[in-house]
Design an enzyme around this catalytic site. Structure first.
Site, PDB file in Angstrom:
ATOM      1  N   ASN A 159     -37.515  47.045  -6.990  1.00 14.55           N
ATOM      2  CA  ASN A 159     -38.370  46.909  -5.807  1.00 14.55           C
ATOM      3  C   ASN A 159     -39.691  46.189  -6.071  1.00 14.55           C
ATOM      4  O   ASN A 159     -40.700  46.467  -5.442  1.00 14.55           O
ATOM      5  CB  ASN A 159     -38.576  48.278  -5.143  1.00 14.55           C
ATOM      6  CG  ASN A 159     -39.226  49.293  -6.059  1.00 14.55           C
ATOM      7  OD1 ASN A 159     -39.542  48.984  -7.200  1.00 14.55           O
ATOM      8  ND2 ASN A 159     -39.454  50.485  -5.554  1.00 14.55           N
ATOM      9  N   THR A 171     -40.800  52.471  -0.739  1.00 12.66           N
ATOM     10  CA  THR A 171     -40.027  52.331  -1.983  1.00 12.66           C
ATOM     11  C   THR A 171     -38.757  51.502  -1.758  1.00 12.66           C
ATOM     12  O   THR A 171     -38.430  50.632  -2.571  1.00 12.66           O
ATOM     13  CB  THR A 171     -39.627  53.736  -2.502  1.00 12.66           C
ATOM     14  OG1 THR A 171     -40.803  54.538  -2.599  1.00 12.66           O
ATOM     15  CG2 THR A 171     -38.958  53.643  -3.859  1.00 12.66           C
ATOM     16  N   PHE A 205     -32.082  59.247 -11.223  1.00 11.30           N
ATOM     17  CA  PHE A 205     -32.200  57.815 -11.506  1.00 11.30           C
ATOM     18  C   PHE A 205     -33.108  57.513 -12.697  1.00 11.30           C
ATOM     19  O   PHE A 205     -33.369  56.343 -12.992  1.00 11.30           O
ATOM     20  CB  PHE A 205     -32.697  57.072 -10.258  1.00 11.30           C
ATOM     21  CG  PHE A 205     -34.033  57.577  -9.734  1.00 11.30           C
ATOM     22  CD1 PHE A 205     -35.234  57.155 -10.284  1.00 11.30           C
ATOM     23  CD2 PHE A 205     -34.069  58.481  -8.684  1.00 11.30           C
ATOM     24  CE1 PHE A 205     -36.453  57.611  -9.803  1.00 11.30           C
ATOM     25  CE2 PHE A 205     -35.285  58.958  -8.197  1.00 11.30           C
ATOM     26  CZ  PHE A 205     -36.486  58.511  -8.769  1.00 11.30           C
ATOM     27  N   HIS A 222     -44.860  48.148  -8.758  1.00  8.47           N
ATOM     28  CA  HIS A 222     -45.281  49.540  -8.840  1.00  8.47           C
ATOM     29  C   HIS A 222     -46.701  49.648  -8.295  1.00  8.47           C
ATOM     30  O   HIS A 222     -47.488  48.722  -8.465  1.00  8.47           O
ATOM     31  CB  HIS A 222     -45.284  50.005 -10.303  1.00  8.47           C
ATOM     32  CG  HIS A 222     -46.060  51.273 -10.528  1.00  8.47           C
ATOM     33  ND1 HIS A 222     -45.544  52.508 -10.240  1.00  8.47           N
ATOM     34  CD2 HIS A 222     -47.325  51.482 -10.952  1.00  8.47           C
ATOM     35  CE1 HIS A 222     -46.457  53.433 -10.500  1.00  8.47           C
ATOM     36  NE2 HIS A 222     -47.549  52.832 -10.942  1.00  8.47           N
ATOM     37  N   ARG A 263     -42.971  44.458  -0.912  1.00  5.15           N
ATOM     38  CA  ARG A 263     -41.577  44.858  -1.149  1.00  5.15           C
ATOM     39  C   ARG A 263     -40.639  44.262  -0.106  1.00  5.15           C
ATOM     40  O   ARG A 263     -39.515  43.866  -0.421  1.00  5.15           O
ATOM     41  CB  ARG A 263     -41.463  46.382  -1.208  1.00  5.15           C
ATOM     42  CG  ARG A 263     -41.943  46.921  -2.563  1.00  5.15           C
ATOM     43  CD  ARG A 263     -42.050  48.419  -2.583  1.00  5.15           C
ATOM     44  NE  ARG A 263     -42.243  48.952  -3.922  1.00  5.15           N
ATOM     45  CZ  ARG A 263     -42.665  50.174  -4.170  1.00  5.15           C
ATOM     46  NH1 ARG A 263     -42.931  51.008  -3.175  1.00  5.15           N
ATOM     47  NH2 ARG A 263     -42.824  50.590  -5.420  1.00  5.15           N
ATOM     48  N   ARG A 286     -50.848  50.864  -1.672  1.00  7.15           N
ATOM     49  CA  ARG A 286     -49.551  51.421  -1.240  1.00  7.15           C
ATOM     50  C   ARG A 286     -49.167  50.841   0.135  1.00  7.15           C
ATOM     51  O   ARG A 286     -47.993  50.593   0.402  1.00  7.15           O
ATOM     52  CB  ARG A 286     -49.612  52.951  -1.162  1.00  7.15           C
ATOM     53  CG  ARG A 286     -49.901  53.659  -2.481  1.00  7.15           C
ATOM     54  CD  ARG A 286     -48.748  53.761  -3.427  1.00  7.15           C
ATOM     55  NE  ARG A 286     -47.630  54.514  -2.905  1.00  7.15           N
ATOM     56  CZ  ARG A 286     -46.604  54.902  -3.671  1.00  7.15           C
ATOM     57  NH1 ARG A 286     -46.590  54.620  -4.978  1.00  7.15           N
ATOM     58  NH2 ARG A 286     -45.599  55.546  -3.146  1.00  7.15           N
ATOM     59  N   GLU A 288     -52.641  55.629 -15.736  1.00  5.66           N
ATOM     60  CA  GLU A 288     -51.784  54.447 -15.910  1.00  5.66           C
ATOM     61  C   GLU A 288     -52.578  53.252 -16.427  1.00  5.66           C
ATOM     62  O   GLU A 288     -52.093  52.495 -17.279  1.00  5.66           O
ATOM     63  CB  GLU A 288     -51.095  54.126 -14.577  1.00  5.66           C
ATOM     64  CG  GLU A 288     -50.095  55.211 -14.177  1.00  5.66           C
ATOM     65  CD  GLU A 288     -49.547  55.068 -12.765  1.00  5.66           C
ATOM     66  OE1 GLU A 288     -48.784  55.952 -12.348  1.00  5.66           O
ATOM     67  OE2 GLU A 288     -49.875  54.073 -12.078  1.00  5.66           O
TER      68      GLU A 288
HETATM   69  P1  ATP Z   1     -43.501  53.182  -7.934  1.00  4.69           P
HETATM   70  O1  ATP Z   1     -43.878  54.481  -8.606  1.00  4.69           O
HETATM   71  O2  ATP Z   1     -42.679  52.269  -8.822  1.00  4.69           O
HETATM   72  O3  ATP Z   1     -44.674  52.508  -7.307  1.00  4.69           O
HETATM   73  P2  ATP Z   1     -42.725  54.614  -5.584  1.00  4.69           P
HETATM   74  O4  ATP Z   1     -43.951  55.422  -5.824  1.00  4.69           O
HETATM   75  O5  ATP Z   1     -42.599  53.925  -4.257  1.00  4.69           O
HETATM   76  O6  ATP Z   1     -42.536  53.511  -6.712  1.00  4.69           O
HETATM   77  P3  ATP Z   1     -41.214  56.733  -6.800  1.00  4.69           P
HETATM   78  O7  ATP Z   1     -40.631  57.834  -6.032  1.00  4.69           O
HETATM   79  O8  ATP Z   1     -42.448  56.967  -7.613  1.00  4.69           O
HETATM   80  O9  ATP Z   1     -41.438  55.494  -5.793  1.00  4.69           O
HETATM   81  O10 ATP Z   1     -40.062  56.159  -7.749  1.00  4.69           O
HETATM   82  C1  ATP Z   1     -40.378  55.355  -8.879  1.00  4.69           C
HETATM   83  C2  ATP Z   1     -39.383  54.230  -8.978  1.00  4.69           C
HETATM   84  O11 ATP Z   1     -38.100  54.753  -9.271  1.00  4.69           O
HETATM   85  C3  ATP Z   1     -39.173  53.423  -7.694  1.00  4.69           C
HETATM   86  O12 ATP Z   1     -40.107  52.405  -7.502  1.00  4.69           O
HETATM   87  C4  ATP Z   1     -37.805  52.851  -7.899  1.00  4.69           C
HETATM   88  O13 ATP Z   1     -37.857  51.706  -8.764  1.00  4.69           O
HETATM   89  C5  ATP Z   1     -37.098  53.971  -8.616  1.00  4.69           C
HETATM   90  N1  ATP Z   1     -36.399  54.835  -7.665  1.00  4.69           N
HETATM   91  C6  ATP Z   1     -36.917  55.743  -6.835  1.00  4.69           C
HETATM   92  N2  ATP Z   1     -35.986  56.368  -6.108  1.00  4.69           N
HETATM   93  C7  ATP Z   1     -34.808  55.823  -6.501  1.00  4.69           C
HETATM   94  C8  ATP Z   1     -33.450  56.034  -6.135  1.00  4.69           C
HETATM   95  N3  ATP Z   1     -33.119  56.947  -5.225  1.00  4.69           N
HETATM   96  N4  ATP Z   1     -32.519  55.290  -6.767  1.00  4.69           N
HETATM   97  C9  ATP Z   1     -32.833  54.384  -7.693  1.00  4.69           C
HETATM   98  N5  ATP Z   1     -34.112  54.140  -8.091  1.00  4.69           N
HETATM   99  C10 ATP Z   1     -35.066  54.839  -7.504  1.00  4.69           C
HETATM  100 MG    MG Z   2     -44.416  56.316  -7.717  1.00  2.00          MG
END
Ligand code: ATP
Ligand code: MG
Length: 138
Positions: A113, A92, A58, A116, A103, A86, A127
């Site tokens: 979502n 997520t 993604f 961040h 969220r 968090r 960051e």
């Molecule tokens: P963030 O880093 O934005 O706070 P997170 O830590 O909950 O989110 P990560 O695994 O770091 O989740 O993923 C970063 C971002 O990538 C997610 O917030 C989401 O916008 C996107 N993302 C994650 N997984 C998917 C997926 N399976 N399909 C589409 N987008 C995704």
């Molecule tokens: Mg993340």
């Protein structure tokens, strides 16, 4: 004085007019806003910011989305800032996020979502430094 985390209000939440409501939840849950700005990321900036996800399927979609419109970036201070933030934002995927989380209330989907949140103290520093100079923090 606590430690810090970094957040972005993502493009769909900004476009939907949810900046104020999200900042109210953030302040209402004991986070102090150290730095704040509205900015549109270039594809390059979004790509660098999410570089850890470069190999994920993604990644391209994520970079396009995060550079598609303005975001609101902020540094937040609180005791236990990373872990507590968090918890406040929730899972997520909003379908899995607990009631009352940002969220659950504001996210459209797993990719759009709403917010961040940094995932470690080390990444919070990286960051925050990516987005804000020392003179923009109070
Ligand atoms: P963030 O880093 O934005 O706070 P997170 O830590 O909950 O989110 P990560 O695994 O770091 O989740 O993923 C970063 C971002 O990538 C997610 O917030 C989401 O916008 C996107 N993302 C994650 N997984 C998917 C997926 N399976 N399909 C589409 N987008 C995704
Ligand atoms: Mg993340």
């Amino acid at each position: 004085m606590g430690n810090i985390t970094f957040t972005m209000i993502k493009p769909e939440a900004v476009a939907a007019g949810n900046i104020g409501a999200i900042l109210k939840m953030i302040e209402g849950n004991g986070f102090r806003i150290v730095a704040l700005k509205k900015v549109q990321l270039t594809k390059n900036m979004a790509g660098t910011f999410y570089e850890v996800h470069k190999e994920r399927p993604f990644y391209g979609e994520l970079v396009d989305y995060m550079s598609s419109g303005p975001i609101v970036a902020a540094i937040l201070e609180k005791e236990n800032a990373v872990v507590d933030f968090r918890a406040l934002i929730g899972a997520t995927d909003p379908a899995e996020a607990e009631d009352g989380t940002i969220r659950k209330l504001f996210a459209e989907s797993k990719s759009k979502n709403a917010v961040h949140g940094s995932d470690s103290d080390e990444n919070a520093q990286i960051e925050a430094d990516f987005h804000f100079s020392a003179g923009e923090r109070f």
